[in-house]
Design a protein around this motif. Structure first.
Motif, PDB file in Angstrom:
ATOM      1  N   LEU A  38      -6.459  -6.535 -16.950  1.00 42.76           N
ATOM      2  CA  LEU A  38      -5.023  -6.647 -16.673  1.00 42.76           C
ATOM      3  C   LEU A  38      -4.742  -7.929 -15.900  1.00 42.76           C
ATOM      4  O   LEU A  38      -5.601  -8.426 -15.165  1.00 42.76           O
ATOM      5  CB  LEU A  38      -4.551  -5.449 -15.850  1.00 42.76           C
ATOM      6  CG  LEU A  38      -4.623  -4.088 -16.530  1.00 42.76           C
ATOM      7  CD1 LEU A  38      -4.307  -2.980 -15.531  1.00 42.76           C
ATOM      8  CD2 LEU A  38      -3.693  -4.028 -17.724  1.00 42.76           C
ATOM      9  N   ASN A  39      -3.526  -8.440 -16.046  1.00 37.39           N
ATOM     10  CA  ASN A  39      -3.121  -9.660 -15.342  1.00 37.39           C
ATOM     11  C   ASN A  39      -2.835  -9.331 -13.880  1.00 37.39           C
ATOM     12  O   ASN A  39      -2.027  -8.454 -13.585  1.00 37.39           O
ATOM     13  CB  ASN A  39      -1.867 -10.263 -15.983  1.00 37.39           C
ATOM     14  CG  ASN A  39      -2.136 -10.758 -17.378  1.00 37.39           C
ATOM     15  OD1 ASN A  39      -3.187 -11.305 -17.656  1.00 37.39           O
ATOM     16  ND2 ASN A  39      -1.182 -10.556 -18.267  1.00 37.39           N
ATOM     17  N   GLU A  40      -3.488 -10.071 -12.978  1.00 39.09           N
ATOM     18  CA  GLU A  40      -3.277  -9.861 -11.551  1.00 39.09           C
ATOM     19  C   GLU A  40      -1.984 -10.522 -11.106  1.00 39.09           C
ATOM     20  O   GLU A  40      -1.616 -11.584 -11.597  1.00 39.09           O
ATOM     21  CB  GLU A  40      -4.452 -10.413 -10.738  1.00 39.09           C
ATOM     22  CG  GLU A  40      -4.397 -10.025  -9.279  1.00 39.09           C
ATOM     23  CD  GLU A  40      -5.681 -10.285  -8.522  1.00 39.09           C
ATOM     24  OE1 GLU A  40      -5.675 -10.031  -7.300  1.00 39.09           O
ATOM     25  OE2 GLU A  40      -6.678 -10.722  -9.125  1.00 39.09           O
ATOM     26  N   LEU A  41      -1.294  -9.883 -10.173  1.00 38.57           N
ATOM     27  CA  LEU A  41      -0.035 -10.382  -9.627  1.00 38.57           C
ATOM     28  C   LEU A  41      -0.181 -10.614  -8.128  1.00 38.57           C
ATOM     29  O   LEU A  41      -0.977  -9.943  -7.464  1.00 38.57           O
ATOM     30  CB  LEU A  41       1.078  -9.353  -9.856  1.00 38.57           C
ATOM     31  CG  LEU A  41       1.332  -8.910 -11.287  1.00 38.57           C
ATOM     32  CD1 LEU A  41       2.320  -7.744 -11.305  1.00 38.57           C
ATOM     33  CD2 LEU A  41       1.846 -10.065 -12.113  1.00 38.57           C
ATOM     34  N   SER A  42       0.614 -11.511  -7.596  1.00 39.70           N
ATOM     35  CA  SER A  42       0.682 -11.689  -6.147  1.00 39.70           C
ATOM     36  C   SER A  42       1.328 -10.450  -5.544  1.00 39.70           C
ATOM     37  O   SER A  42       2.249  -9.882  -6.129  1.00 39.70           O
ATOM     38  CB  SER A  42       1.534 -12.909  -5.802  1.00 39.70           C
ATOM     39  OG  SER A  42       0.969 -14.073  -6.325  1.00 39.70           O
ATOM     40  N   VAL A  43       0.840 -10.046  -4.372  1.00 35.06           N
ATOM     41  CA  VAL A  43       1.406  -8.877  -3.696  1.00 35.06           C
ATOM     42  C   VAL A  43       1.223  -9.031  -2.192  1.00 35.06           C
ATOM     43  O   VAL A  43       0.241  -9.629  -1.741  1.00 35.06           O
ATOM     44  CB  VAL A  43       0.756  -7.558  -4.182  1.00 35.06           C
ATOM     45  CG1 VAL A  43      -0.727  -7.510  -3.848  1.00 35.06           C
ATOM     46  CG2 VAL A  43       1.480  -6.345  -3.648  1.00 35.06           C
ATOM     47  N   GLU A  44       2.202  -8.539  -1.436  1.00 37.37           N
ATOM     48  CA  GLU A  44       2.086  -8.521   0.017  1.00 37.37           C
ATOM     49  C   GLU A  44       3.008  -7.452   0.579  1.00 37.37           C
ATOM     50  O   GLU A  44       3.903  -6.960  -0.102  1.00 37.37           O
ATOM     51  CB  GLU A  44       2.411  -9.882   0.620  1.00 37.37           C
ATOM     52  CG  GLU A  44       3.848 -10.317   0.473  1.00 37.37           C
ATOM     53  CD  GLU A  44       4.114 -11.680   1.116  1.00 37.37           C
ATOM     54  OE1 GLU A  44       3.252 -12.177   1.842  1.00 37.37           O
ATOM     55  OE2 GLU A  44       5.197 -12.221   0.868  1.00 37.37           O
ATOM     56  N   ALA A  45       2.745  -7.124   1.833  1.00 31.42           N
ATOM     57  CA  ALA A  45       3.607  -6.187   2.550  1.00 31.42           C
ATOM     58  C   ALA A  45       4.501  -7.012   3.461  1.00 31.42           C
ATOM     59  O   ALA A  45       4.034  -7.870   4.201  1.00 31.42           O
ATOM     60  CB  ALA A  45       2.769  -5.217   3.344  1.00 31.42           C
ATOM     61  N   LYS A  46       5.802  -6.770   3.347  1.00 27.86           N
ATOM     62  CA  LYS A  46       6.791  -7.458   4.191  1.00 27.86           C
ATOM     63  C   LYS A  46       7.668  -6.402   4.846  1.00 27.86           C
ATOM     64  O   LYS A  46       8.373  -5.674   4.157  1.00 27.86           O
ATOM     65  CB  LYS A  46       7.689  -8.379   3.345  1.00 27.86           C
ATOM     66  CG  LYS A  46       7.012  -9.598   2.782  1.00 27.86           C
ATOM     67  CD  LYS A  46       8.029 -10.457   2.032  1.00 27.86           C
ATOM     68  CE  LYS A  46       7.384 -11.696   1.460  1.00 27.86           C
ATOM     69  NZ  LYS A  46       8.337 -12.512   0.693  1.00 27.86           N
ATOM     70  N   GLY A  47       7.598  -6.333   6.172  1.00 24.85           N
ATOM     71  CA  GLY A  47       8.436  -5.367   6.881  1.00 24.85           C
ATOM     72  C   GLY A  47       8.209  -3.937   6.448  1.00 24.85           C
ATOM     73  O   GLY A  47       9.154  -3.158   6.369  1.00 24.85           O
ATOM     74  N   GLY A  48       6.951  -3.578   6.130  1.00 20.80           N
ATOM     75  CA  GLY A  48       6.636  -2.212   5.719  1.00 20.80           C
ATOM     76  C   GLY A  48       6.938  -1.909   4.258  1.00 20.80           C
ATOM     77  O   GLY A  48       6.786  -0.779   3.814  1.00 20.80           O
ATOM     78  N   ARG A  49       7.380  -2.917   3.489  1.00 20.11           N
ATOM     79  CA  ARG A  49       7.693  -2.743   2.060  1.00 20.11           C
ATOM     80  C   ARG A  49       6.722  -3.566   1.230  1.00 20.11           C
ATOM     81  O   ARG A  49       6.309  -4.654   1.638  1.00 20.11           O
ATOM     82  CB  ARG A  49       9.113  -3.203   1.750  1.00 20.11           C
ATOM     83  CG  ARG A  49      10.207  -2.573   2.607  1.00 20.11           C
ATOM     84  CD  ARG A  49      10.415  -1.110   2.408  1.00 20.11           C
ATOM     85  NE  ARG A  49      11.003  -0.844   1.113  1.00 20.11           N
ATOM     86  CZ  ARG A  49      11.125   0.380   0.587  1.00 20.11           C
ATOM     87  NH1 ARG A  49      10.702   1.416   1.264  1.00 20.11           N
ATOM     88  NH2 ARG A  49      11.665   0.553  -0.580  1.00 20.11           N
ATOM     89  N   ILE A  50       6.352  -3.060   0.048  1.00 18.12           N
ATOM     90  CA  ILE A  50       5.475  -3.787  -0.857  1.00 18.12           C
ATOM     91  C   ILE A  50       6.308  -4.664  -1.773  1.00 18.12           C
ATOM     92  O   ILE A  50       7.267  -4.199  -2.384  1.00 18.12           O
ATOM     93  CB  ILE A  50       4.620  -2.810  -1.700  1.00 18.12           C
ATOM     94  CG1 ILE A  50       3.706  -2.002  -0.783  1.00 18.12           C
ATOM     95  CG2 ILE A  50       3.817  -3.569  -2.750  1.00 18.12           C
ATOM     96  CD1 ILE A  50       2.988  -0.883  -1.483  1.00 18.12           C
ATOM     97  N   VAL A  51       5.925  -5.933  -1.839  1.00 19.91           N
ATOM     98  CA  VAL A  51       6.606  -6.898  -2.688  1.00 19.91           C
ATOM     99  C   VAL A  51       5.556  -7.520  -3.604  1.00 19.91           C
ATOM    100  O   VAL A  51       4.496  -7.945  -3.141  1.00 19.91           O
ATOM    101  CB  VAL A  51       7.299  -8.003  -1.847  1.00 19.91           C
ATOM    102  CG1 VAL A  51       7.989  -9.018  -2.750  1.00 19.91           C
ATOM    103  CG2 VAL A  51       8.295  -7.370  -0.882  1.00 19.91           C
ATOM    104  N   ALA A  52       5.835  -7.555  -4.919  1.00 24.65           N
ATOM    105  CA  ALA A  52       4.889  -8.120  -5.884  1.00 24.65           C
ATOM    106  C   ALA A  52       5.619  -9.097  -6.802  1.00 24.65           C
ATOM    107  O   ALA A  52       6.829  -9.003  -6.993  1.00 24.65           O
ATOM    108  CB  ALA A  52       4.246  -7.012  -6.712  1.00 24.65           C
ATOM    109  N   GLY A  53       4.848  -9.999  -7.379  1.00 28.36           N
ATOM    110  CA  GLY A  53       5.387 -10.963  -8.336  1.00 28.36           C
ATOM    111  C   GLY A  53       5.292 -12.373  -7.809  1.00 28.36           C
ATOM    112  O   GLY A  53       4.821 -12.600  -6.684  1.00 28.36           O
ATOM    113  N   PRO A  54       5.741 -13.342  -8.585  1.00 25.11           N
ATOM    114  CA  PRO A  54       5.679 -14.743  -8.166  1.00 25.11           C
ATOM    115  C   PRO A  54       6.404 -14.962  -6.838  1.00 25.11           C
ATOM    116  O   PRO A  54       7.485 -14.433  -6.628  1.00 25.11           O
ATOM    117  CB  PRO A  54       6.410 -15.490  -9.290  1.00 25.11           C
ATOM    118  CG  PRO A  54       6.404 -14.565 -10.451  1.00 25.11           C
ATOM    119  CD  PRO A  54       6.369 -13.174  -9.888  1.00 25.11           C
ATOM    120  N   GLY A  55       5.755 -15.669  -5.956  1.00 19.54           N
ATOM    121  CA  GLY A  55       6.361 -15.955  -4.663  1.00 19.54           C
ATOM    122  C   GLY A  55       6.167 -14.866  -3.633  1.00 19.54           C
ATOM    123  O   GLY A  55       6.612 -14.981  -2.506  1.00 19.54           O
ATOM    124  N   ALA A  56       5.496 -13.784  -4.016  1.00 20.57           N
ATOM    125  CA  ALA A  56       5.263 -12.688  -3.052  1.00 20.57           C
ATOM    126  C   ALA A  56       4.145 -13.061  -2.106  1.00 20.57           C
ATOM    127  O   ALA A  56       3.307 -13.836  -2.384  1.00 20.57           O
ATOM    128  CB  ALA A  56       4.916 -11.395  -3.789  1.00 20.57           C
TER     129      ALA A  56
END
Length: 141
Positions: free
Chosen positions: A123-141
Motif C-alpha cells: 500500500l502507498n504510505e501517507l504522511s501522518v501526525e498528531a496535532k492537538g490530539g487529532r490525527i492528520v494524514a495526507g500531503p503536508g501532514a
C-alpha cells in the motif's frame, strides 16, 4: 466463404448475452470511487482523535481511504486503503489485517506490506501526525 463455418444463432445470442456481464465485471474492478473520496488525500485531512488508536492497533477511515496504525513505541503510520492490485477501496480491517473485497488481497496495516495475493505491491504510505490530539494524514501532514 466456403471452408469457413458460420456462427450458429445460439453462439451469436450467447455472445450478446455475456457482453453486458463482462462490462459490469470490468467496471466493478476498475477501482473507481464513484465520486466519493479520492484514492488518497490530496490535502491534509483530519481523521479523528489520537486516542482512537491503541498501541499495536489500527483504525480504518473508510471515508478518506486511509488506515492509521500505532506501533508499540507510540509512533503512527498511515497508508492509502486503495488496493494496489485492481484499485478497489479496502473496507475491512480485522486487528491489523486489511482485506480487499474485490479479490481477497490482504495487507498489514502497520507496514502496508502484502500478506496475501493477488496484490504484489505494498500500500502507498501517507504522511501522518498528531496535532492537538487529532490525527492528520495526507500531503503536508
Amino acid at each position: 466463404m466456403p471452408g469457413r463455418p458460420s456462427a450458429s444463432r445460439r453462439t451469436v445470442l450467447r455472445g450478446a448475452a455475456t457482453a453486458p456481464v463482462a462490462g459490469f465485471a470490468l467496471t466493478a474492478c476498475s477501482g473507481g470511487t464513484g465520486g466519493a473520496a479520492p484514492a488518497t488525500p490530496t490535502a491534509p485531512v483530519e481523521l479523528g482523535a489520537e486516542s482512537e488508536i491503541a498501541r499495536g492497533g489500527a483504525k480504518l477511515y473508510r471515508d478518506h481511504n486511509v488506515v492509521v496504525s500505532r506501533a508499540e513505541d507510540g509512533s503512527l503510520k498511515a497508508f492509502s486503503t486503495i488496493c494496489t492490485h485492481a484499485g478497489c477501496p479496502i473496507n475491512k480491517l480485522e486487528g491489523t489485517t486489511l482485506t480487499c473485497p474485490c479479490h481477497g488481497s490482504e495487507f498489514d496495516a502497520a507496514t502496508g506490506e502484502v500478506l496475501h495475493a493477488p496484490a504484489t505491491v505494498p500500500l502507498n504510505e501517507l504522511s501522518v501526525e498528531a496535532k492537538g490530539g487529532r490525527i492528520v494524514a495526507g500531503p503536508g501532514a
